[in-house]
Design a protein around this motif. Structure first.
Motif, mmCIF file in Angstrom:
data_model
loop_
_atom_site.group_PDB
_atom_site.id
_atom_site.type_symbol
_atom_site.label_atom_id
_atom_site.label_comp_id
_atom_site.label_asym_id
_atom_site.label_seq_id
_atom_site.Cartn_x
_atom_site.Cartn_y
_atom_site.Cartn_z
ATOM 1 N N VAL A 188 50.784 6.608 21.524
ATOM 2 C CA VAL A 188 50.292 7.987 21.580
ATOM 3 C C VAL A 188 48.900 8.037 20.966
ATOM 4 O O VAL A 188 48.516 7.170 20.175
ATOM 5 N N GLU A 189 48.128 9.046 21.372
ATOM 6 C CA GLU A 189 46.827 9.272 20.753
ATOM 7 C C GLU A 189 47.045 9.884 19.376
ATOM 8 O O GLU A 189 48.005 10.643 19.160
ATOM 9 N N LEU A 190 46.174 9.579 18.436
ATOM 10 C CA LEU A 190 46.329 10.116 17.084
ATOM 11 C C LEU A 190 46.298 11.641 17.080
ATOM 12 O O LEU A 190 46.887 12.277 16.199
ATOM 13 N N LYS A 191 45.617 12.236 18.053
ATOM 14 C CA LYS A 191 45.586 13.695 18.144
ATOM 15 C C LYS A 191 46.974 14.278 18.416
ATOM 16 O O LYS A 191 47.222 15.466 18.196
ATOM 17 N N PHE A 192 47.873 13.428 18.933
ATOM 18 C CA PHE A 192 49.226 13.884 19.245
ATOM 19 C C PHE A 192 49.943 14.429 18.011
ATOM 20 O O PHE A 192 50.781 15.333 18.113
ATOM 21 N N PHE A 193 49.616 13.871 16.839
ATOM 22 C CA PHE A 193 50.316 14.263 15.618
ATOM 23 C C PHE A 193 49.848 15.610 15.072
ATOM 24 O O PHE A 193 50.408 16.103 14.090
ATOM 25 N N PHE A 194 48.822 16.197 15.691
ATOM 26 C CA PHE A 194 48.290 17.474 15.223
ATOM 27 C C PHE A 194 48.674 18.567 16.220
ATOM 28 O O PHE A 194 48.356 18.475 17.406
ATOM 29 N N SER A 195 49.348 19.572 15.741
ATOM 30 C CA SER A 195 49.744 20.680 16.613
ATOM 31 C C SER A 195 49.986 21.916 15.767
ATOM 32 O O SER A 195 50.234 21.832 14.560
ATOM 33 N N GLY A 196 49.906 23.056 16.439
ATOM 34 C CA GLY A 196 50.167 24.315 15.757
ATOM 35 C C GLY A 196 51.653 24.492 15.496
ATOM 36 O O GLY A 196 52.488 23.697 15.931
ATOM 37 N N GLY A 197 52.000 25.532 14.786
ATOM 38 C CA GLY A 197 53.395 25.767 14.430
ATOM 39 C C GLY A 197 53.913 27.101 14.922
ATOM 40 O O GLY A 197 53.155 28.045 15.132
ATOM 41 N N LEU A 198 55.226 27.152 15.126
ATOM 42 C CA LEU A 198 55.902 28.398 15.479
ATOM 43 C C LEU A 198 56.803 28.785 14.319
ATOM 44 O O LEU A 198 57.500 27.940 13.746
ATOM 45 N N PRO A 199 56.803 30.063 13.956
ATOM 46 C CA PRO A 199 57.615 30.487 12.802
ATOM 47 C C PRO A 199 59.105 30.387 13.089
ATOM 48 O O PRO A 199 59.545 30.437 14.238
ATOM 49 N N SER A 200 59.874 30.239 12.024
ATOM 50 C CA SER A 200 61.335 30.235 12.139
ATOM 51 C C SER A 200 61.894 31.328 11.241
ATOM 52 O O SER A 200 61.205 31.864 10.371
ATOM 53 N N GLN A 201 63.163 31.654 11.453
ATOM 54 C CA GLN A 201 63.783 32.717 10.676
ATOM 55 C C GLN A 201 63.926 32.336 9.207
ATOM 56 O O GLN A 201 64.020 33.196 8.339
ATOM 57 N N SER A 202 63.908 31.023 8.912
ATOM 58 C CA SER A 202 64.038 30.577 7.530
ATOM 59 C C SER A 202 62.719 30.625 6.771
ATOM 60 O O SER A 202 62.683 30.377 5.575
ATOM 61 N N GLY A 203 61.633 30.915 7.497
ATOM 62 C CA GLY A 203 60.328 30.988 6.861
ATOM 63 C C GLY A 203 59.492 29.738 7.048
ATOM 64 O O GLY A 203 58.285 29.753 6.801
ATOM 65 N N SER A 204 60.113 28.624 7.486
ATOM 66 C CA SER A 204 59.358 27.396 7.752
ATOM 67 C C SER A 204 58.755 27.462 9.158
ATOM 68 O O SER A 204 58.892 28.467 9.849
ATOM 69 N N GLU A 205 58.121 26.389 9.558
ATOM 70 C CA GLU A 205 57.489 26.354 10.879
ATOM 71 C C GLU A 205 57.999 25.159 11.675
ATOM 72 O O GLU A 205 58.365 24.124 11.109
ATOM 73 N N HIS A 206 57.991 25.317 13.007
ATOM 74 C CA HIS A 206 58.347 24.231 13.911
ATOM 75 C C HIS A 206 57.099 23.836 14.691
ATOM 76 O O HIS A 206 56.343 24.696 15.145
ATOM 77 N N SER A 207 56.896 22.542 14.855
ATOM 78 C CA SER A 207 55.760 22.066 15.639
ATOM 79 C C SER A 207 55.911 22.491 17.096
ATOM 80 O O SER A 207 57.018 22.459 17.653
ATOM 81 N N SER A 208 54.808 22.887 17.708
ATOM 82 C CA SER A 208 54.851 23.263 19.124
ATOM 83 C C SER A 208 55.277 22.083 19.990
ATOM 84 O O SER A 208 55.890 22.257 21.043
ATOM 85 N N VAL A 209 54.954 20.851 19.549
ATOM 86 C CA VAL A 209 55.368 19.666 20.304
ATOM 87 C C VAL A 209 56.882 19.518 20.272
ATOM 88 O O VAL A 209 57.517 19.229 21.299
ATOM 89 N N SER A 210 57.489 19.702 19.100
ATOM 90 C CA SER A 210 58.949 19.571 19.011
ATOM 91 C C SER A 210 59.648 20.673 19.807
ATOM 92 O O SER A 210 60.706 20.439 20.399
ATOM 93 N N VAL A 211 59.049 21.865 19.850
ATOM 94 C CA VAL A 211 59.637 22.950 20.633
ATOM 95 C C VAL A 211 59.572 22.616 22.125
ATOM 96 O O VAL A 211 60.529 22.871 22.868
ATOM 97 N N ARG A 212 58.463 22.010 22.559
ATOM 98 C CA ARG A 212 58.368 21.575 23.958
ATOM 99 C C ARG A 212 59.470 20.565 24.285
ATOM 100 O O ARG A 212 60.058 20.599 25.368
ATOM 101 N N GLU A 213 59.720 19.657 23.351
ATOM 102 C CA GLU A 213 60.766 18.658 23.584
ATOM 103 C C GLU A 213 62.137 19.319 23.684
ATOM 104 O O GLU A 213 62.971 18.902 24.490
ATOM 105 N N LYS A 214 62.370 20.352 22.885
ATOM 106 C CA LYS A 214 63.639 21.078 22.974
ATOM 107 C C LYS A 214 63.786 21.743 24.340
ATOM 108 O O LYS A 214 64.873 21.737 24.939
ATOM 109 N N ILE A 215 62.676 22.322 24.830
ATOM 110 C CA ILE A 215 62.707 22.965 26.154
ATOM 111 C C ILE A 215 62.981 21.919 27.229
ATOM 112 O O ILE A 215 63.780 22.139 28.154
ATOM 113 N N ARG A 216 62.338 20.748 27.103
ATOM 114 C CA ARG A 216 62.566 19.682 28.079
ATOM 115 C C ARG A 216 64.042 19.251 28.086
ATOM 116 O O ARG A 216 64.642 19.058 29.149
#
Length: 486
Positions: A404-432
């Motif tokens: 992977v390109e090193l830029k792959f490790f940098f992504s914005g976050g989506l809020p969660s109900q617990s107050g933490s954040e989820h990476s937009s990349v991990s959310v894409r993987e969940k959708i996939r």
């Protein structure tokens, strides 16, 4: 009344020396481009040569640059008894030993005289123009301040192969965000360039840029793109027609025009041949659950100073013009070698920082990726954000889950109900994963995907789900059902 007066002011400013510019240039290069740069430097600097395997102990130590005299006035001649000059080694001999009486090098002469040779100057093709080169050439005709020019080059450098801007306004270095109106102004200049739609931040903006160039602002096409693109992608023509108070036929006619627009404006600049990727760093399992990272120097030539020139330098007079030339090339060679070593250290430091922040990725894969921005790594290492951007651009890492390109490790976050954040990349993987496991007869709608993510504590809008789905090249629900029913 005009008066003249003298004032003394104390200030600080950064001066970009040629050596610093070279170091920054080398840091930006991809690994294959660095190899070409090294080979080119050996052609222009006679003091540099490539090391053979097993000869690394003969290379000049990095610290030698600190002992090089700054000018010819403060140098001391080495005592004669300490020198051991090679009688064959002379300035004339070193430069012309391979040249024949006609002034041609032997290798070149043999190529010209051999009628069976496949070599032909007509066969040497220029490198294809890249999208970045094409955009920089166009933007160079516009009058800009130095800061605007620097921002334009930064944005163009962050346009991906599809032609989309792959960096948000928040990720732009603070030194380029002094004027809040500069970013939209400079971005609009880039979006006016060819190919139409380049520099857009999403599909909607890309298509609307092209529609604007076709003067379609007051048409049904514009209304569909502006407010009903998601419904259009799902082929909900009747609902769009009701919302716009037009006929279904009008929507269908508008659809014909929209489908002729280019969703990936950078596509014409794709290279026909797949370019080999050689990772710059390797993340590996060191055992006992420990993940480590190391540099991959395979394919990068190592340099050294030719010992013959060092011997020659000891025999020459202090004010000899040839000596001055050799010493100038020696300083240049030393700095070039030091810049390469600094490049290696910086890449490794950034990779180690990524490992600290994204360790879950190397254990769980993309689902373990966390939100991360350039500023976090910059503050962690005490470097500038632009330096981190240069390090991560066109640099690749070998991981347990692929290259992977090193830029792959940098992504914005989506809020969660617990107050933490989820990476937009991990959310894409969940959708996939959700789409991969859905029922063939009843595929999931964007609303259903949003609801499932909500149950996992991820706060996300349906429109964002549709955006991520399109980025994953997943068709809308009606097309998935039709395709799987075939």
């Amino acid at each position: 009344m005009i008066r003249q007066r003298l004032e003394i002011k104390l200030g600080q400013k950064m001066v970009m020396t040629p050596q610093l510019q070279q170091a920054i240039h080398l840091l930006m290069l991809a690994k294959l481009d660095l190899r070409e740069e090294i080979l080119q430097e050996t052609q222009t600097n006679p003091l540099l040569e490539l090391e053979e395997e097993g000869d690394w102990e003969d290379s000049v130590p990095e610290s030698s640059i600190d002992h090089l005299p700054a000018d010819s006035e403060n140098r001391e001649t080495v005592p004669e008894e300490e020198t051991n000059p090679d009688p064959l080694m002379s300035w004339d001999y070193s430069l012309h030993e391979d040249m024949d009486d006609s002034g041609l090098y032997q290798e070149e002469r043999s190529i010209r005289e051999d009628p069976e040779s496949d070599f032909s100057y007509e066969k040497v093709l220029a490198a294809p123009t890249t999208l970045e080169d094409h955009l920089i050439w166009q933007i160079s005709f516009r009058e800009m301040s130095p800061v605007e020019k620097e921002l334009a080059h930064f944005l163009i450098g962050n346009i991906n192969e599809d032609g989309y801007l792959a960096v948000s306004e928040e990720e732009i270095p603070e030194s380029l965000r002094t004027d809040p109106e500069m970013f939209p102004r400079v971005l609009s200049w880039i979006q006016e360039c060819d190919p139409p739609g380049v520099g857009a931040r999403n599909l909607r903006e890309c298509l609307m840029i092209q529609a604007r160039m076709l003067h379609l602002e007051k048409t049904v096409v514009w209304s569909v793109l502006e407010s009903h693109l998601d419904e259009f992608m799902e082929m909900k023509y009747k609902g769009i027609a009701r919302a716009l108070s037009v006929s279904v036929e009008d929507i269908q006619e508008a659809g014909k025009i929209i489908r002729k627009l280019e969703p990936k404006p950078g596509r014409p600049y794709f290279r026909d041949m797949a370019m080999p990727i050689s990772p710059d760093v390797r993340f590996y399992d060191a055992g006992h659950g420990e993940i480590r990272v190391g540099l991959n120097e395979e394919g990068v030539p190592r340099l050294r100073i030719q010992s013959a020139y060092k011997s020659l330098l000891k025999t020459m007079e202090k004010k000899d013009k040839t000596r001055e030339y050799i010493e100038e090339k020696l300083r240049s060679a030393m700095w070039f070698m030091k810049s390469i070593e600094q490049r290696k250290k910086t890449i490794l430091r950034v990779a180690e920082a990524i490992l600290r922040h994204q360790e879950d990725f190397f254990r769980r894969g993309p689902l373990g990726l966390k939100p991360l921005v350039l500023k976090t790594i910059a503050q962690d290492l005490g470097l500038h954000e632009s330096t981190i951007s240069r390090v991560t651009n066109q640099k690749y890492a070998e991981t347990p889950f692929g290259i992977v390109e090193l830029k792959f490790f940098f992504s914005g976050g989506l809020p969660s109900q617990s107050g933490s954040e989820h990476s937009s990349v991990s959310v894409r993987e969940k959708i996939r994963d959700m789409v991969h496991g859905e029922s063939k007869s009843a595929p999931l709608t964007d609303q259903e995907i949003m609801n499932r993510l909500g149950k996992e504590g991820i706060v996300i809008a349906r429109r964002t789900v549709a955006k991520y789905r399109m980025e994953l090249d997943i068709p809308p629900v009606n097309k998935r059902k039709q395709e799987r029913a075939v």
